[in-house]
Design an enzyme around this catalytic site. Structure first.
Site, mmCIF file in Angstrom:
data_model
loop_
_atom_site.group_PDB
_atom_site.id
_atom_site.type_symbol
_atom_site.label_atom_id
_atom_site.label_comp_id
_atom_site.label_asym_id
_atom_site.label_seq_id
_atom_site.Cartn_x
_atom_site.Cartn_y
_atom_site.Cartn_z
ATOM 1 N N GLY A 4 -46.637 -62.305 -48.374
ATOM 2 C CA GLY A 4 -45.553 -62.609 -47.560
ATOM 3 C C GLY A 4 -44.382 -62.654 -48.337
ATOM 4 O O GLY A 4 -43.245 -62.201 -48.023
ATOM 5 N N ASP A 5 -44.278 -63.287 -49.499
ATOM 6 C CA ASP A 5 -43.403 -63.585 -50.559
ATOM 7 C C ASP A 5 -42.928 -62.225 -51.156
ATOM 8 O O ASP A 5 -41.751 -61.721 -51.054
ATOM 9 C CB ASP A 5 -43.759 -64.684 -51.462
ATOM 10 C CG ASP A 5 -43.498 -66.188 -50.862
ATOM 11 O OD1 ASP A 5 -42.722 -66.194 -49.934
ATOM 12 O OD2 ASP A 5 -44.387 -66.948 -51.394
ATOM 13 N N LEU A 6 -43.800 -61.418 -51.657
ATOM 14 C CA LEU A 6 -43.642 -60.419 -52.461
ATOM 15 C C LEU A 6 -43.147 -59.359 -51.648
ATOM 16 O O LEU A 6 -42.369 -58.580 -52.345
ATOM 17 C CB LEU A 6 -45.006 -59.936 -53.098
ATOM 18 C CG LEU A 6 -45.657 -61.080 -54.164
ATOM 19 C CD1 LEU A 6 -46.995 -60.719 -54.497
ATOM 20 C CD2 LEU A 6 -44.821 -61.411 -55.294
#
Length: 408
Positions: free
Chosen positions: A179-181
């Site tokens: 989700g972050d990447l």
């Protein structure tokens, strides 16, 4: 804008672009780092008494006298760092001076935080109409859930990916902060698009990237399958919902991914494993026949299992070469030792506060080069004098007053 000299070199497609990086943890720092690797001058702005918490994340250095975070170094290379208290009136004023000279601001606070600070997009746009303002958040800048706090797992859960991943019996989170990447990657793309428009027209814009949105876009055919057929896609384990043979198979010393499912690749596999007659077997001679679940379980799966079980991972990789898709399922020590990975500079050295780390490189390969090799990551406030005195143009008295008031 007034360009800021890059810490390492003055080249790259983003040479002359100045970015104010207000971000923390992964999504925002990674986005800014990718742009820094391409030559942008990135100023990482941290609160004097509350810097990026990943400075304390493991692994900690084994090569420095004091602990230094390799996690931080990996996502913050090629940046210059300053301290600034955005809640202090003098801090706000100083930031607005910086915005007037910058091209891009990147933040990943919860939506509304910048507005509460009196530093929202409308305020910054009034100071610098060409500014690109990139906001990364869990659920986006508008919508019923926009104010909810979020982490990577929030996006994997709410975006549907968690429900699709794992074994058939149990959904599982993907084992990295996807989700972050993914939000970082989309934010970098959106930022570059908005920057191109700002350079062309003189008008900046808000780039709104949500972790949930990013995850939804990575669910392949699950969404359209549901909207068209009503079928809810669930976990498929190590296989594929309809492509066969395509998945994980055991070998002598571990597992490999075997993906010879097309007719061409199937023929190549039959030849490679010394069973050419299987390519013309009337039960197996077309892709459609091999896709049938009953045929796959009764014939195809045992054949592939027998092929793989006779060899080690290295032997299988050597045997198949470039004939059809087969890849050893490698642990990280094997990935780091892979000569192909090394050849493509996907393991590079980064220095941070006297510590040396080997971290992942930049997957964007430009013929003109990027800046990740030999890069460094900054200490808290390391570049205060250079940024505030040399770039922003504060005199010594103004600088000393900000220090004395705890603003920087």
């Amino acid at each position: 804008m007034s360009p800021l000299t890059h810490t390492l070199a003055s080249f790259g497609p983003l040479k002359g672009v100045t970015i104010l990086d207000l971000t923390r943890v992964v999504a925002g720092p990674y986005c800014a780092m990718l742009l820094a690797d391409m030559g942008a001058s990135v100023i990482k702005i941290e609160h004097p008494n509350d810097p990026d918490l990943t400075r304390e994340f493991p692994p900690m250095s084994r090569s420095a006298a004091t602990p230094v975070s390799g996690f931080f170094a990996q996502f913050n290379r090629n940046k210059q760092a300053v301290c600034l208290d955005l809640k202090h009136p003098d801090g706000k004023a100083t930031f607005l001076q910086m915005v007037a000279k910058a091209d891009i601001v990147i933040e990943n606070f919860r939506p509304g935080t910048m507005d509460k600070l009196g530093l929202g997009y409308k305020v910054l746009k009034a100071v610098n109409p060409a500014l690109v303002f990139t906001a990364i958040s869990g659920f986006g800048q508008h919508g019923p859930n926009s104010s909810r706090p979020a982490f990577d797992s929030s996006a994997q859960a709410s975006g549907g990916l968690w429900s699709m991943n794992g074994t058939v019996e149990e959904p599982m989170r993907v084992g990295t902060v996807l989700g972050d990447l993914s939000a970082a990657l989309y934010a970098a793309i959106g930022t570059l698009g908005a920057l191109r428009e700002a350079e062309r027209s003189g008008h900046g814009q808000l780039v709104d990237v949500s972790q949930q949105d990013s995850i939804i876009s990575l669910t392949e055919n699950a969404l359209v399958t549901y909207t068209e057929t009503g079928e809810v896609v669930g976990p498929t384990g190590n296989g594929h919902p309809f492509v066969k043979p395509y998945g994980r198979y055991a070998c002598k010393d571990g597992f490999v991914f075997f993906g010879a499912y097309t007719d061409k690749f199937w023929r190549e596999a039959c030849q490679a494993f010394g069973t050419p007659e299987l390519a013309s077997d009337p039960e197996l001679d077309t892709m459609a026949k091999r896709f049938e679940q009953a045929t796959y379980l009764r014939r195809v799966k045992p054949i592939v299992e027998g092929w793989c079980a006779a060899y080690t991972k290295a032997e299988l990789e050597a045997l198949t070469g470039d004939r059809f898709p087969l890849s050893p399922i490698k642990s990280m020590d094997e990935v780091v030792a892979d000569p192909h990975v090394r050849e493509r500079d996907m393991v590079v050295s980064v220095e941070c506060q006297g510590a040396q780390f080997e971290v992942f490189g930049n997957p964007i390969k430009l013929s003109g080069g990027t800046l990740e090799k030999g890069a460094s990551a900054p200490a808290v406030g390391q570049h205060n004098p250079q940024i505030y005195r040399e770039w922003l143009g504060l005199d010594q008295t103004q600088y000393d007053e900000l220090v004395a008031r705890g603003v920087i």
